[in-house]
Design an enzyme around this catalytic site. Structure first.
Site, mmCIF file in Angstrom:
data_model
loop_
_atom_site.group_PDB
_atom_site.id
_atom_site.type_symbol
_atom_site.label_atom_id
_atom_site.label_comp_id
_atom_site.label_asym_id
_atom_site.label_seq_id
_atom_site.Cartn_x
_atom_site.Cartn_y
_atom_site.Cartn_z
ATOM 1 C CG ASN A 1 -10.204 -10.725 2.965
ATOM 2 O OD1 ASN A 1 -10.898 -11.861 3.448
ATOM 3 N ND2 ASN A 1 -10.039 -10.757 1.674
ATOM 4 C CE LYS B 1 -6.296 -11.912 1.190
ATOM 5 N NZ LYS B 1 -5.446 -11.886 0.058
ATOM 6 C CG HIS C 1 -10.668 -10.319 -2.954
ATOM 7 N ND1 HIS C 1 -9.743 -10.967 -3.472
ATOM 8 C CD2 HIS C 1 -10.322 -9.690 -1.726
ATOM 9 C CE1 HIS C 1 -8.775 -10.716 -2.637
ATOM 10 N NE2 HIS C 1 -9.207 -9.683 -1.867
ATOM 11 C CD GLU D 1 -7.060 -13.508 -2.806
ATOM 12 O OE1 GLU D 1 -7.676 -13.740 -1.847
ATOM 13 O OE2 GLU D 1 -5.990 -12.800 -2.578
ATOM 14 C CD GLU E 1 -8.410 -5.384 -2.123
ATOM 15 O OE1 GLU E 1 -7.819 -5.281 -0.795
ATOM 16 O OE2 GLU E 1 -8.913 -6.499 -2.318
ATOM 17 N N GLY F 1 -1.133 -9.316 -1.375
ATOM 18 C CA GLY F 1 -0.226 -10.501 -0.794
ATOM 19 C C GLY F 1 1.048 -10.282 -1.319
ATOM 20 C CB SER G 1 1.356 -5.206 0.563
ATOM 21 O OG SER G 1 1.399 -6.192 -0.466
HETATM 22 C C1 PEP Z 1 -6.841 -8.297 0.277
HETATM 23 O O1 PEP Z 1 -6.929 -9.551 0.116
HETATM 24 O O2 PEP Z 1 -7.964 -7.774 0.171
HETATM 25 C C2 PEP Z 1 -5.648 -7.612 0.542
HETATM 26 C C3 PEP Z 1 -5.567 -6.462 0.598
HETATM 27 O O3 PEP Z 1 -4.552 -8.530 0.974
HETATM 28 P P1 PEP Z 1 -3.003 -8.128 1.611
HETATM 29 O O4 PEP Z 1 -3.208 -7.031 2.780
HETATM 30 O O5 PEP Z 1 -2.599 -9.301 2.132
HETATM 31 O O6 PEP Z 1 -2.333 -7.513 0.522
#
Ligand code: PEP
Length: 259
Positions: free
Chosen positions: A10, A12, A100, A102, A172, A178, A214
Site C-alpha cells: 500500500n 498510500k 482502511h 486511514e 490492521e 506506521g 509496521s
Molecule cells: C497500512 O497502511 O496498511 C500499513 C500497514 O502501514 P505500515 O506498514 O506502514 O504500518
C-alpha cells in the site's frame, strides 16, 4: 498455511507517477532475477499512478496485480474527487482496499459506507481486501475481539456466496500502523483465529486473512510463521523494492516450508 500467501504493498499518498514507474520497474527486474513461486503480489499505488503501473506491469510481464487504495460506492455522477469501479476496471485494476483505517478515521468512512463500498466493488468483479482493526484504547480495554467482530459482521453479513472467493480480510490494529510498534505474534495469531471464526459463522470460509502494521524485513518471517496469517498488507516497507520483496520472500519460504 491454508492458502497461497498474498502480499499487498500500500503506497498510500507516496510516489508521483515517475517514481511509481521506477519502483514498478525495480520490482519487475528483481522478480525476474529471483522469481517468487507461491505468493500473489499486489501493488496499490495512488490513483494518479495506476495507469503508469499497469502499463509497465503489462509491457514487462511483471507477475503482480494492481489494486486501488479506495473506490466510491456509486457508479458515476456528482462525486467530486472520487473514482468508480468501472474506471478502475478499465485500467486493469483487479483489487481494491476497502475500509482502511486511514479512510475510516480521516475521511469519515463509517461501517455503513464500508459495507456499501464493499458490495459495490464485489458486484463489479473486483477482489476486495476488507481492512479491520482496533484503536489502542480498545486494545487496552481488551475489547478488540468484539470490535473487530462488529466490523466484520457489518461489512459482510448477507454477502452472496458467489462473491466469497473475491474476499480477503486484513487485520490492521490502528496502533501498529506506521508507528513502528508491531503486534506480537500471539496477538496476531489470536486475532487471526478469531477473524476466521467470525468469517466461518458468516459462511465466508475461503477468505485469506492478512496482517498489517509496521511489517518489515526483520519481523515478517516470524509474524507469518507464528501469527498464522495468509500474508501481509504492507505500508512503509513497500516503498522500497528490496524491503517489499524480502517480505514477499518470507511468505514464500513459510508456504514452501509448510507444504
Ligand atoms: C497500512 O497502511 O496498511 C500499513 C500497514 O502501514 P505500515 O506498514 O506502514 O504500518
Amino acid at each position: 498455511m491454508r492458502h497461497q500467501p498474498l502480499v499487498i504493498g500500500n503506497w498510500k499518498m507516496n510516489l508521483d507517477y515517475v517514481e511509481a514507474l521506477h519502483l514498478g520497474q525495480q520490482i519487475g527486474v528483481m522478480l525476474k532475477n529471483k522469481p517468487v513461486e507461491h505468493v500473489d503480489i499486489v501493488l496499490a499505488p495512488p490513483f494518479v499512478d495506476i495507469r503508469s503501473v499497469t502499463s509497465i506491469v503489462e509491457s514487462e510481464k511483471i507477475p503482480v496485480e494492481v489494486a486501488a487504495q479506495h473506490v466510491n460506492a456509486n457508479e458515476n455522477g456528482a462525486h467530486t474527487g472520487e473514482v468508480s469501479v468501472s474506471m478502475l476496471k478499465r485500467l486493469n485494476v483487479t483489487w481494491v482496499l476497502v475500509g482502511h483505517s486511514e479512510r475510516r478515521s480521516m475521511y469519515a468512512m463509517d461501517d455503513a459506507t464500508v459495507s456499501a463500498t464493499l458490495r459495490h466493488a464485489l458486484r463489479g468483479g473486483l477482489r476486495v481486501v476488507l481492512c479491520v482493526g482496533e484503536a489502542l484504547e480498545i486494545r487496552e480495554a481488551d475489547d478488540q475481539d468484539e470490535f473487530v467482530r462488529t466490523q466484520l459482521v457489518s461489512a459482510l453479513k448477507g454477502i452472496d456466496a458467489r462473491f466469497h472467493e473475491l474476499l480477503s480480510v486484513a487485520y490492521e490494529p490502528i496502533w501498529a500502523i506506521g508507528t513502528g510498534r508491531t503486534a506480537t505474534s500471539e496477538q496476531v495469531a489470536s486475532m487471526t483465529a478469531h477473524i476466521r471464526n467470525v468469517l466461518s459463522s458468516l459462511g465466508v470460509d475461503a477468505a485469506r486473512v492478512l496482517y498489517g502494521g509496521s511489517v518489515n524485513t526483520e519481523n515478517a518471517a516470524t509474524i507469518v510463521r507464528e501469527g498464522l496469517v495468509d500474508g501481509f498488507l504492507v505500508g512503509g516497507a513497500s516503498l522500497k523494492a528490496e524491503s517489499f520483496l524480502s517480505i514477499v520472500q518470507s511468505c514464500d519460504d513459510c508456504y514452501d516450508g509448510k507444504r
